[in-house]
Design an enzyme around this catalytic site. Structure first.
Site, PDB file in Angstrom:
ATOM      1  N   HIS A 476       0.186  12.920 -23.278  1.00 41.67           N
ATOM      2  CA  HIS A 476       0.624  12.587 -21.922  1.00 41.67           C
ATOM      3  C   HIS A 476       2.015  13.168 -21.641  1.00 41.67           C
ATOM      4  O   HIS A 476       2.212  13.899 -20.673  1.00 41.67           O
ATOM      5  CB  HIS A 476       0.638  11.064 -21.760  1.00 41.67           C
ATOM      6  CG  HIS A 476       1.119  10.593 -20.426  1.00 41.67           C
ATOM      7  ND1 HIS A 476       0.265  10.131 -19.453  1.00 41.67           N
ATOM      8  CD2 HIS A 476       2.356  10.517 -19.879  1.00 41.67           C
ATOM      9  CE1 HIS A 476       0.960   9.804 -18.375  1.00 41.67           C
ATOM     10  NE2 HIS A 476       2.241  10.019 -18.618  1.00 41.67           N
ATOM     11  N   GLU A 477       2.949  12.823 -22.514  1.00 40.36           N
ATOM     12  CA  GLU A 477       4.322  13.290 -22.288  1.00 40.36           C
ATOM     13  C   GLU A 477       4.400  14.811 -22.392  1.00 40.36           C
ATOM     14  O   GLU A 477       5.187  15.449 -21.690  1.00 40.36           O
ATOM     15  CB  GLU A 477       5.290  12.619 -23.264  1.00 40.36           C
ATOM     16  CG  GLU A 477       5.394  11.097 -23.098  1.00 40.36           C
ATOM     17  CD  GLU A 477       5.674  10.647 -21.668  1.00 40.36           C
ATOM     18  OE1 GLU A 477       6.334  11.405 -20.917  1.00 40.36           O
ATOM     19  OE2 GLU A 477       5.215   9.558 -21.281  1.00 40.36           O
ATOM     20  N   HIS A 480       3.613  16.321 -19.108  1.00 44.81           N
ATOM     21  CA  HIS A 480       4.809  16.356 -18.251  1.00 44.81           C
ATOM     22  C   HIS A 480       5.721  17.517 -18.667  1.00 44.81           C
ATOM     23  O   HIS A 480       6.288  18.213 -17.824  1.00 44.81           O
ATOM     24  CB  HIS A 480       5.614  15.062 -18.400  1.00 44.81           C
ATOM     25  CG  HIS A 480       5.053  13.878 -17.666  1.00 44.81           C
ATOM     26  ND1 HIS A 480       4.730  13.906 -16.328  1.00 44.81           N
ATOM     27  CD2 HIS A 480       4.802  12.613 -18.081  1.00 44.81           C
ATOM     28  CE1 HIS A 480       4.292  12.697 -15.960  1.00 44.81           C
ATOM     29  NE2 HIS A 480       4.320  11.902 -17.009  1.00 44.81           N
ATOM     30  N   HIS A 483       4.660  20.709 -17.279  1.00 46.13           N
ATOM     31  CA  HIS A 483       4.955  20.770 -15.839  1.00 46.13           C
ATOM     32  C   HIS A 483       6.383  21.302 -15.634  1.00 46.13           C
ATOM     33  O   HIS A 483       6.652  22.040 -14.686  1.00 46.13           O
ATOM     34  CB  HIS A 483       4.814  19.350 -15.261  1.00 46.13           C
ATOM     35  CG  HIS A 483       4.581  19.289 -13.782  1.00 46.13           C
ATOM     36  ND1 HIS A 483       4.618  18.102 -13.087  1.00 46.13           N
ATOM     37  CD2 HIS A 483       4.317  20.234 -12.847  1.00 46.13           C
ATOM     38  CE1 HIS A 483       4.387  18.342 -11.805  1.00 46.13           C
ATOM     39  NE2 HIS A 483       4.201  19.615 -11.634  1.00 46.13           N
TER      40      HIS A 483
HETATM   41 ZN    ZN Z   1       3.767   9.861 -17.200  1.00 47.17          ZN
END
Ligand code: ZN
Length: 691
Positions: A476-477, A480, A483
């Site tokens: 998940h991280e 990010h 991104h």
């Molecule tokens: Zn998040």
């Protein structure tokens, strides 16, 4: 490049010098807490002077002398702030906390002065009024639109008394938010359940090792400590057969911020809710939730609620069936008690073992931290052609590591820093942050992106192991992080993760799907001792549990999202008793008695520690509608790494920051807007009859 003029010789304060470390890193090892205040003072003054120059420019407002000039300003303030907030989150101390309390209202005051500057706003508004005749390209038009929206939403168009009140509210909110986070950390630091070996019944080796290391760190060598870090406390709740101790740690965990005394957060919450409601009214909105959602992809609280309501009844129905199965198990064991919240994880673990012949202790040795990092890297390689090479650079803590990120032809993309282990100086949770963001306005500026997590640190000589959930957090991280790393925009305001909060979880949650792709698991889920890959049968059983306990997980989350929308829909906070409000609201939505909110209000940092997710916790589910639907785009091709789909994903989502409206960006990637079907299927809720 930009910003304040510097002394010709290097300053003794390393924050005031150029960043000349490898990859343009700041001299993290040389920075001391006492360097921050003078550096902040100087950077704030320099930025103020730049703003005044833009504001006082006698020339007719142009895109260059106003919008671009704003984008180029505040360079040093960004640098000092970035370093400071990385440390305040991941390597804090009493000294850093003191600086944080001092500077957070100063930063709020500074940002107020900028966005409430009527002369400056007049220039932005004039440009906005003739935006179609300025000859702007698409990115410039978006940038002007974003500035205009920001000024208006901050209150730049209001009269002076309203502006003064807004400024006071913002400063007060900044201080309260800092205090809130520090209180939660204080409660977490103050507590440890220190145990002897005889108290560890049921705990597998990895949990014992982590508890031994935690006790050591807290000055109890030879003992075992369970702390309020999620991974420590949750694995105890999952495995300990000592019902009395489970209850003890669970109570401490859910009471964070609600213990009375100096660290109690309830009065702070009431004050913040009141100030937010007042702020919304000054800006012409009925409630804070209306104000907040107006600039999100969802647009209105009603749209967010519609999604949550659609899921809530089904989730409760599934959770009720799960509860019945757990209660049955208790009865079969001869237990004569009703399932309590501190029993749920323990019996779920047992049921998982009974039903799928699968237990966390059997799975965990296959999830080595280092292998999961490699798995996340390989996924990025296969989707986006990125490569990751470990590099030795000076960082702020020995546990933090760095990788040089490159793409085809060896082109440097950015620097990635991973800081994975829990420690007392780190706030709880997991997050992505940056020391530098991508932009092209002042040259080809490459990003420096961090992932900070709170995984249990192994004892010396042992390999770090993750739960499957931890591994998901890592992916998940890292989503990010990508991104931020893949960002490809010209203007800093539009870079990377600076998108609306109900869109920002798309790149992260979507990335979690690749952890479950069989070929990734086959390659990287390897036993820590034997190096053997996870047997196919175990892998199959693991993936078969995907929708297991999803009633619980969905209830635990959705309750938080509903309570968040409700508390921020209050017209004011007169007589708000936070504990009472939480109880009443949970009763109203018919919260199952055996489940506690994932984050109770007194320690709900998403809402009150800074406020990034205030009236915005629904964002995770909003983004999940997008991520479930987006991953189906890959599934439809029969290839989880389909190159054409990956290219569209990179072009329209991961690299495009805030270049366009999120709904437009999604449509460009997928060819249409998403439906909720894929989410319901993913959580095993598609067939549930709403309770
Ligand atoms: Zn998040």
């Amino acid at each position: 490049m930009n910003g304040m003029t510097r002394p010709t010789s290097a300053s003794k304060n390393p924050l005031l010098n150029d960043w000349t470390g490898p990859f343009g890193l700041p001299p993290l090892g040389a920075i001391k807490p006492e360097h921050f205040r003078p550096a902040f003072d100087r950077a704030l003054a320099a930025h103020r002077a730049e703003i005044d120059t833009i504001s006082a420019n006698p020339a007719t407002p142009s895109f260059g002398n106003t919008i671009e000039a704003l984008e180029k300003s505040g360079h040093d303030l960004d640098r000092v702030s970035n370093v400071f907030f990385v440390l305040a989150g991941a390597a804090t101390s009493d000294e850093i906390e003191a600086v944080e309390r001092e500077v957070s209202p100063l930063l709020a005051r500074h940002s107020n002065a900028l966005y409430l500057d009527r002369v400056l706003y007049a220039r932005v508004a004039a440009l906005y009024g003739r935006r179609d005749s300025l000859g702007l390209n698409a990115e410039q038009a978006r940038l002007l639109d974003r500035y205009h929206t920001r000024f208006v939403r901050a209150g730049a168009a209001l009269d002076k008394p309203a502006q003064d009140r807004l400024a006071a509210i913002n400063e007060q909110l900044a201080s309260l938010g800092t205090q809130f986070g520090q209180n939660v950390l204080a409660d977490e630091k103050a507590y440890a359940l220190v145990l002897d070996e005889g108290d560890l019944a049921g705990l597998p080796d990895f949990a014992r090792a982590a508890a031994r290391a935690a006790a050591e760190e807290r000055g109890h060598p030879g003992k075992f400590a369970i702390t309020l870090a999620r991974s420590s406390c949750e694995s105890f709740l999952q495995f300990s057969s000592r019902r009395d101790l489970r209850e003890k740690i669970f109570q401490a965990w859910i009471k964070r911020g609600e213990n009375g005394g100096a660290t109690d957060n309830r009065a702070l919450i009431a004050e913040m809710v009141g100030l937010r409601a007042e702020r919304a009214k000054l800006l012409g909105f009925a409630t804070y939730a209306d104000y907040r959602l107006d600039d999100q992809m969802a647009k209105t609280p009603a749209a967010a609620r519609e999604l949550l309501d659609n899921v809530w009844g089904r989730a409760r129905a599934k959770a009720a069936a799960e509860r019945d199965a757990l209660q049955k198990m208790i009865a079969e064991e001869g237990g004569n008690f009703a399932l309590s919240p501190h029993d749920w994880r323990y019996y779920t673990e047992k049921l998982r073992k009974a039903r799928y012949d699968l237990d966390e202790a059997e799975i965990k040795p296959y999830f080595q931290l280092d292998k999961m990092i490699d798995a996340a890297f390989e996924t990025a390689h296969r989707l986006f052609g990125l490569s990751f090479t470990p590099v030795e650079v000076p960082l702020y803590h020995p546990d933090a590591r760095a990788w040089d990120v490159t793409e085809a032809g060896g082109r440097h993309v950015g620097l990635f820093i991973g800081d994975y282990f829990a420690r007392g100086s780190k706030h709880s949770g997991a997050w992505m942050t940056s020391l530098r963001d991508q932009e092209k306005l002042t040259g080809d500026v490459r990003p420096v992106i961090l992932n900070v997590c709170n995984f249990s640190k192994p004892a010396a000589g042992e390999k770090a192991l993750l739960s499957f959930d931890d591994a998901r957090t890592l992916f998940h991280e890292f989503g990010h992080a990508l991104h931020g790393l893949l960002s490809n925009v010209t203007y800093p305001l539009l870079a990377g993760t600076s998108v609306s909060s109900d869109f920002v979880e798309l790149p992260s949650q979507l990335y979690e799907h690749w952890l479950e792709v069989p070929e990734i698991l086959q390659k990287y889920a390897r036993h820590a001792r034997t190096g053997e890959p996870m047997p196919q049968a175990l892998l199959d059983r693991l993936l078969a549990t995907r929708t297991f306990n999803q009633g619980f997980a969905t209830v635990e989350y959705t309750a938080c999202a509903l309570v968040d929308l409700d508390i921020h829909a209050l017209p004011d906070a007169a007589k708000l008793d936070v504990s009472q409000f939480e109880r009443d609201d949970l009763e109203r939505i018919a919260m199952p008695a055996e489940i506690v909110m994932r984050h109770r209000l007194p320690h709900f940092q998403h809402l009150f520690s800074g406020g990034g997710y205030a009236a915005g916790y629904y964002s995770y589910m909003w983004s999940e509608v997008l991520d479930a639907d987006a991953f189906e785009a890959f599934e439809e091709t029969g290839n989880a790494f389909d190159p054409a789909t990956a290219q569209r994903l990179r072009d329209w989502i991961y690299s495009s920051g805030n270049l366009r409206d999120p709904a437009e960006a999604y449509k460009a990637f997928r060819g249409r807007l998403p439906t909720v079907d894929a989410l319901l299927k993913k959580r095993g809720l598609a067939d549930a009859v709403p309770a």
